[in-house]
Write a protein that holds these residues in place. Structure first.
Motif, PDB file in Angstrom:
ATOM      1  N   GLU A 164      -1.648 -28.962   4.553  1.00 40.32           N
ATOM      2  CA  GLU A 164      -0.696 -29.984   3.917  1.00 40.32           C
ATOM      3  C   GLU A 164       0.388 -29.434   3.477  1.00 40.32           C
ATOM      4  O   GLU A 164       1.437 -30.467   2.793  1.00 40.32           O
ATOM      5  CB  GLU A 164      -1.295 -31.510   4.806  1.00 40.32           C
ATOM      6  CG  GLU A 164      -2.100 -32.223   3.707  1.00 40.32           C
ATOM      7  CD  GLU A 164      -2.995 -31.700   3.314  1.00 40.32           C
ATOM      8  OE1 GLU A 164      -4.111 -32.087   2.708  1.00 40.32           O
ATOM      9  OE2 GLU A 164      -3.930 -30.974   4.232  1.00 40.32           O
ATOM     10  N   GLY A 168       4.072 -28.556   4.837  1.00 38.15           N
ATOM     11  CA  GLY A 168       4.035 -29.776   4.725  1.00 38.15           C
ATOM     12  C   GLY A 168       5.678 -30.408   5.590  1.00 38.15           C
ATOM     13  O   GLY A 168       6.497 -29.519   5.391  1.00 38.15           O
ATOM     14  N   TYR A 172      10.972 -34.791   4.831  1.00 42.83           N
ATOM     15  CA  TYR A 172      10.568 -35.925   3.711  1.00 42.83           C
ATOM     16  C   TYR A 172      10.498 -34.283   2.418  1.00 42.83           C
ATOM     17  O   TYR A 172      10.551 -34.898   1.819  1.00 42.83           O
ATOM     18  CB  TYR A 172       9.345 -36.078   3.243  1.00 42.83           C
ATOM     19  CG  TYR A 172       9.462 -36.620   5.064  1.00 42.83           C
ATOM     20  CD1 TYR A 172       9.663 -37.761   4.892  1.00 42.83           C
ATOM     21  CD2 TYR A 172       8.467 -36.374   5.727  1.00 42.83           C
ATOM     22  CE1 TYR A 172       9.706 -38.860   5.942  1.00 42.83           C
ATOM     23  CE2 TYR A 172       7.578 -37.344   7.174  1.00 42.83           C
ATOM     24  CZ  TYR A 172       8.414 -38.162   7.370  1.00 42.83           C
ATOM     25  OH  TYR A 172       8.370 -38.712   8.610  1.00 42.83           O
ATOM     26  N   SER A 177       9.633 -32.865  -2.509  1.00 43.58           N
ATOM     27  CA  SER A 177       9.195 -31.668  -2.900  1.00 43.58           C
ATOM     28  C   SER A 177      10.140 -30.285  -3.267  1.00 43.58           C
ATOM     29  O   SER A 177      10.859 -30.863  -3.020  1.00 43.58           O
ATOM     30  CB  SER A 177       9.035 -31.286  -1.095  1.00 43.58           C
ATOM     31  OG  SER A 177       8.946 -30.173  -0.591  1.00 43.58           O
ATOM     32  N   ARG A 207      -4.816 -34.160   6.422  1.00 44.14           N
ATOM     33  CA  ARG A 207      -3.919 -34.822   6.853  1.00 44.14           C
ATOM     34  C   ARG A 207      -2.915 -34.761   8.014  1.00 44.14           C
ATOM     35  O   ARG A 207      -1.831 -34.403   7.580  1.00 44.14           O
ATOM     36  CB  ARG A 207      -3.471 -35.249   5.444  1.00 44.14           C
ATOM     37  CG  ARG A 207      -4.081 -36.452   4.657  1.00 44.14           C
ATOM     38  CD  ARG A 207      -3.885 -34.913   2.701  1.00 44.14           C
ATOM     39  NE  ARG A 207      -2.471 -36.032   2.635  1.00 44.14           N
ATOM     40  CZ  ARG A 207      -1.932 -35.499   1.675  1.00 44.14           C
ATOM     41  NH1 ARG A 207      -2.276 -34.529   1.034  1.00 44.14           N
ATOM     42  NH2 ARG A 207      -0.094 -35.460   1.535  1.00 44.14           N
ATOM     43  N   ASP A 210       1.171 -35.026   7.873  1.00 47.51           N
ATOM     44  CA  ASP A 210       2.071 -34.570   7.172  1.00 47.51           C
ATOM     45  C   ASP A 210       2.218 -33.551   7.796  1.00 47.51           C
ATOM     46  O   ASP A 210       3.156 -32.147   6.339  1.00 47.51           O
ATOM     47  CB  ASP A 210       0.910 -34.422   5.347  1.00 47.51           C
ATOM     48  CG  ASP A 210       0.652 -36.007   5.186  1.00 47.51           C
ATOM     49  OD1 ASP A 210       2.385 -37.070   5.975  1.00 47.51           O
ATOM     50  OD2 ASP A 210       0.098 -35.792   3.988  1.00 47.51           O
TER      51      ASP A 210
END
Length: 352
Positions: A164, A168, A172, A177, A207, A210
């Protein structure tokens, strides 16, 4: 500040079975394109390429995942290695991009090691820190170096932990980021789509929600396996695996009792349970390990309830998803489980 252009080695801490993973392992006979690199050649590379002694038999449970990997990865590759053209005759290609997801301690790292071990090819375990840098453009250069070395080696396995952080979701990325992170994702996307790639890339995440959906498309990390909590049968297999070389008087009924009352535990939790039982047996200078060396049924239930983890699902690639980096892949559905051959929809189970 002096910069270190070489990635650090990554020691994975969540493998359940202690496996010898070293450059002194048994190398493969040859890759699909030639001879396997020598250990000296591997040590001269930037990344910490090794050989694994792990095999699928060392993993308790996970029968669905094992069967799928054998059919979709091992059999085509080993057939080609042995000069058997039954797969190439029909243009059947092995899966070369795999995403494993599920709670910590359920088997993801161990599966990457075992896959490399079954293929007897070099593999490398990497964390995000091994392929990212604070220096502009160095992270993407590290990714290029990784795949350049994989190309030199030929058939090999690349394991990417904590995926993740590498892949990612880019929708987002504008909120916190760094641009360098997006470059890393884009570079991986480009490398994964190279037609001449022999490296099998296995990524793992705790995760899955994500993960950037673009990385899950066909031609990239298209085979997805949920490595969930082991069921009762798998828990029994895991316990037996960890007690294989231990003098024990546990009966089948006692194994069943332990498995019944450890629902919610991961393979790593069960390994810790066995380790503590071994210590208890040693403390009392016992000849054999017994059921009394484990917690009582009531205590097991309390422990299992407290340990049970939570996880989410991988994002779905729908028809409206837009891949900015490669518009050729739009409108492509991604299978979400290992059983797209018409098998059971149950999650794969096992341990790490």
């Amino acid at each position: 500040m002096d910069r270190d252009p070489s990635p650090s080695s990554h020691e994975v801490n969540d493998a359940v079975v202690a496996q010898d993973v070293s450059t002194d392992g048994t190398p493969g006979t040859h890759s699909s394109t030639g001879s396997s690199p020598s250990e000296v050649q591997l040590r001269n590379l930037t990344y910490d390429w090794q050989h694994s002694s792990a095999r699928f038999k060392d993993i308790g449970g996970y029968d669905d995942v094992k069967a799928y990997l054998e059919r979709r990865v091992l059999e085509p590759l080993l057939a080609h290695r042995d000069g058997d053209d039954r797969f190439s005759r029909f243009s059947v290609e092995p899966e070369s991009g795999i995403m494993l997801y599920g709670p910590p301690g359920t088997g993801k790292t161990m599966f990457a090691r075992a896959l490399a071990g079954e293929l007897t090819v070099p593999f490398v375990e990497l964390s995000p820190a091994d392929v990212t840098s604070m220096w502009i453009n160095e992270s993407s250069d590290r990714v290029k170096t990784l795949f350049d070395e994989a190309k030199q080696i030929g058939s090999c396995v690349i394991f990417l932990d904590e995926a993740e952080h590498l892949f990612g979701a880019r929708e987002y990325s504008g909120k916190g980021s760094h641009a360098e992170d997006r470059k890393v994702t884009s570079e991986f996307l480009a490398q994964l789509t190279h037609e001449d790639r022999e490296a099998i890339v296995v990524a793992a995440t705790n995760r899955p929600g994500d993960i950037d959906r673009a990385i899950l498309r066909p031609g990239r990390l298209a085979a997805h396996f949920e490595i969930g909590l082991p069921d009762e049968e798998a828990r029994t297999a895991i316990l037996r695996t960890h007690l294989t070389d231990v003098p024990s008087s546990l009966s089948d009924a006692e194994y069943a009792n332990l498995a019944t009352h450890t629902a919610g535990m991961t393979g790593a939790d069960l390994a810790d349970l066995v380790d503590e039982a071994r210590r208890n047996a040693a403390d009392r200078d016992a000849r054999v390990l017994t059921r009394d060396d484990f917690p009582s049924t009531e205590d097991l239930q309390v422990i299992a309830t407290e340990l049970e983890p939570e996880t989410d699902d991988l994002p779905t690639v729908d028809d409206g998803d837009n891949d900015e980096d490669d518009p050729r892949d739009r409108d492509v559905a991604v299978r979400s489980k290992a059983d797209d051959d018409g098998g059971s929809d149950d999650s794969a189970i096992g341990y790490q």
